[in-house]
Structures are given as C-alpha cells and as structure tokens.
Design a protein around this motif. Structure first.
Motif, PDB file in Angstrom:
ATOM      1  N   GLN A   1     104.322  52.244 -17.898  1.00  0.00           N
ATOM      2  CA  GLN A   1     103.869  50.879 -17.654  1.00  0.00           C
ATOM      3  C   GLN A   1     103.258  50.758 -16.252  1.00  0.00           C
ATOM      4  OE1 GLN A   1     105.591  46.407 -18.269  1.00  0.00           O
ATOM      5  NE2 GLN A   1     107.080  47.974 -17.835  1.00  0.00           N
ATOM      6  N   SER A   2     102.094  50.148 -16.177  1.00  0.00           N
ATOM      7  CA  SER A   2     101.471  49.958 -14.867  1.00  0.00           C
ATOM      8  C   SER A   2     102.245  48.893 -14.082  1.00  0.00           C
ATOM      9  CB  SER A   2     100.013  49.521 -15.020  1.00  0.00           C
ATOM     10  OG  SER A   2      99.933  48.173 -15.447  1.00  0.00           O
ATOM     11  N   ASP A   3     102.151  48.973 -12.773  1.00  0.00           N
ATOM     12  CA  ASP A   3     102.805  47.985 -11.925  1.00  0.00           C
ATOM     13  C   ASP A   3     102.247  46.590 -12.217  1.00  0.00           C
ATOM     14  OD1 ASP A   3     104.612  47.317  -9.672  1.00  0.00           O
ATOM     15  OD2 ASP A   3     102.728  46.720  -8.714  1.00  0.00           O
TER      16      ASP A   3
ATOM     17  N   ASP B   1     100.996  45.411 -15.067  1.00  0.00           N
ATOM     18  CA  ASP B   1     101.561  44.898 -16.317  1.00  0.00           C
ATOM     19  C   ASP B   1     103.012  44.474 -16.126  1.00  0.00           C
ATOM     20  OD1 ASP B   1      99.112  45.414 -17.508  1.00  0.00           O
ATOM     21  OD2 ASP B   1      99.816  47.162 -18.636  1.00  0.00           O
TER      22      ASP B   1
ATOM     23  N   HIS C   1      97.304  44.034  -5.095  1.00  0.00           N
ATOM     24  CA  HIS C   1      96.872  45.387  -5.425  1.00  0.00           C
ATOM     25  C   HIS C   1      97.138  46.324  -4.246  1.00  0.00           C
ATOM     26  CE1 HIS C   1      94.836  44.363  -9.205  1.00  0.00           C
ATOM     27  NE2 HIS C   1      94.484  43.240  -8.608  1.00  0.00           N
TER      28      HIS C   1
ATOM     29  N   HIS D   1     100.577  46.368 -22.166  1.00  0.00           N
ATOM     30  CA  HIS D   1     101.832  47.123 -22.099  1.00  0.00           C
ATOM     31  C   HIS D   1     102.355  47.444 -23.500  1.00  0.00           C
ATOM     32  CE1 HIS D   1     105.897  48.358 -21.376  1.00  0.00           C
ATOM     33  NE2 HIS D   1     106.400  47.238 -21.870  1.00  0.00           N
TER      34      HIS D   1
ATOM     35  N   GLN E   1     100.396  50.072 -25.286  1.00  0.00           N
ATOM     36  CA  GLN E   1     100.709  51.382 -24.720  1.00  0.00           C
ATOM     37  C   GLN E   1     102.058  51.886 -25.244  1.00  0.00           C
ATOM     38  OE1 GLN E   1     102.968  51.587 -21.576  1.00  0.00           O
ATOM     39  NE2 GLN E   1     102.798  53.800 -21.543  1.00  0.00           N
TER      40      GLN E   1
END
Length: 167
Positions: free
Chosen positions: A27-29, A31, A47, A67, A70
């Motif tokens: 999971q991206s930060d 998201d 960012h 998310h 994914q």
C-alpha cells in the motif's frame, strides 16, 4: 483430508498472506493516509518533495479504490499461482466471486468515512472502547479492521473451495 478441505486451507492462506502483504508493504503512503478522506474530514497529505495537497471525498474514494484493486490483484495472483503449484484447480467463477467478496468488504472497511462501518459495528456490539483504544502497544481500530478482513477472507476461501478439484 478431502480436496475441498485442502482447497480451503490453501485459498485462505494464500489470500491472507496476499492481503497482509498488500496492506503493509504494498500500500502506498498516499493511499494509506487518504483512503478515508471526505469533504467534511479532508486529509492534508504532504508528499516527499514537500508539496501538500488537500484530499476530500473524491480523492479518498480514489485512494481507497486504488488500494483495494491492488489488494485484490495481489490476492488473485497469489491464489491462482499458489493453487497451481499445489495442484489444486479452482473454478474461475468461484475465484471471481471470492475476490469480489474480499475486495468489496475491504473497501467497505477501509473507506472509514466519519463514523465508518467498523466504528458503527464496534458501537453496536459493545466494542466502542476497544475500537478507540490506542495504548499499551495496541490499536483497537486496526485490530478490528484486520479481524474484519480475516473473517471475510475466510468466507471467500470457503466459496472458492466449493468448486475446487485436485489434479
């Protein structure tokens, strides 16, 4: 052990590890921080380059959907590849239903708009204080979130195992 038992155990383990990996490593930060954002409760996301963006309802929905897609794709890959290695043949329709159950329920939990689904369930079942717990190295809302995912993945694994064959 019959083939359904084997298929269930394999499907659950594969879906669980894929979800756990996706929730924590994949999971991206962005998201993770923004998937619950709404216009009434916006998220200020900073960012890495220092730029800040305000995320509202639409951005929160997109972050959550990104998310969940994914997670679901990772579960699908793990499920298909893992059962293939184990010699378990899954019915494509059952796999699709299992992934839909997992994905839709994951989205419902992770969207967590103010007074979200899990918070309402915690209140209705007398777990509101546990949900709010953030002490002693525990986070109640996180524990209940993970329990929710485990429970639905168990159902998804049961569904996928109903039409499984051994090779």
């Amino acid at each position: 052990m019959n083939h359904r038992s084997t298929a269930f155990a394999a499907a659950y383990a594969l879906m669980r590890v894929a979800s756990d990996h996706s929730d924590h490593w994949g999971q991206s930060d962005f998201d993770a921080q923004c998937k619950g954002a709404t216009d009434k409760a916006p998220v200020e996301y900073r960012h890495e380059d220092g730029a800040t963006v305000t995320v509202g309802t639409e951005g929160g929905r997109r972050a959550c959907l990104h998310h969940v897609l994914q997670v679901t794709a990772t579960q699908g890959l793990a499920l298909v590849a893992g059962t293939r290695v184990l010699g378990i043949r899954l019915h494509p329709g059952a796999v699709a239903v299992a992934l839909a159950v997992s994905g839709l329920t994951h989205y419902a939990a992770d969207r967590r708009v103010p007074q979200g689904l899990l918070q309402r369930l915690a209140k209705a079942t007398g777990k509101e204080r546990f949900y709010a717990l953030a002490d002693f190295g525990l986070n109640g809302s996180y524990c209940l979130d993970q329990s929710w995912h485990h429970s639905w993945e168990t159902l998804a694994a049961l569904l996928v195992s109903l039409k499984a064959d051994q090779r």
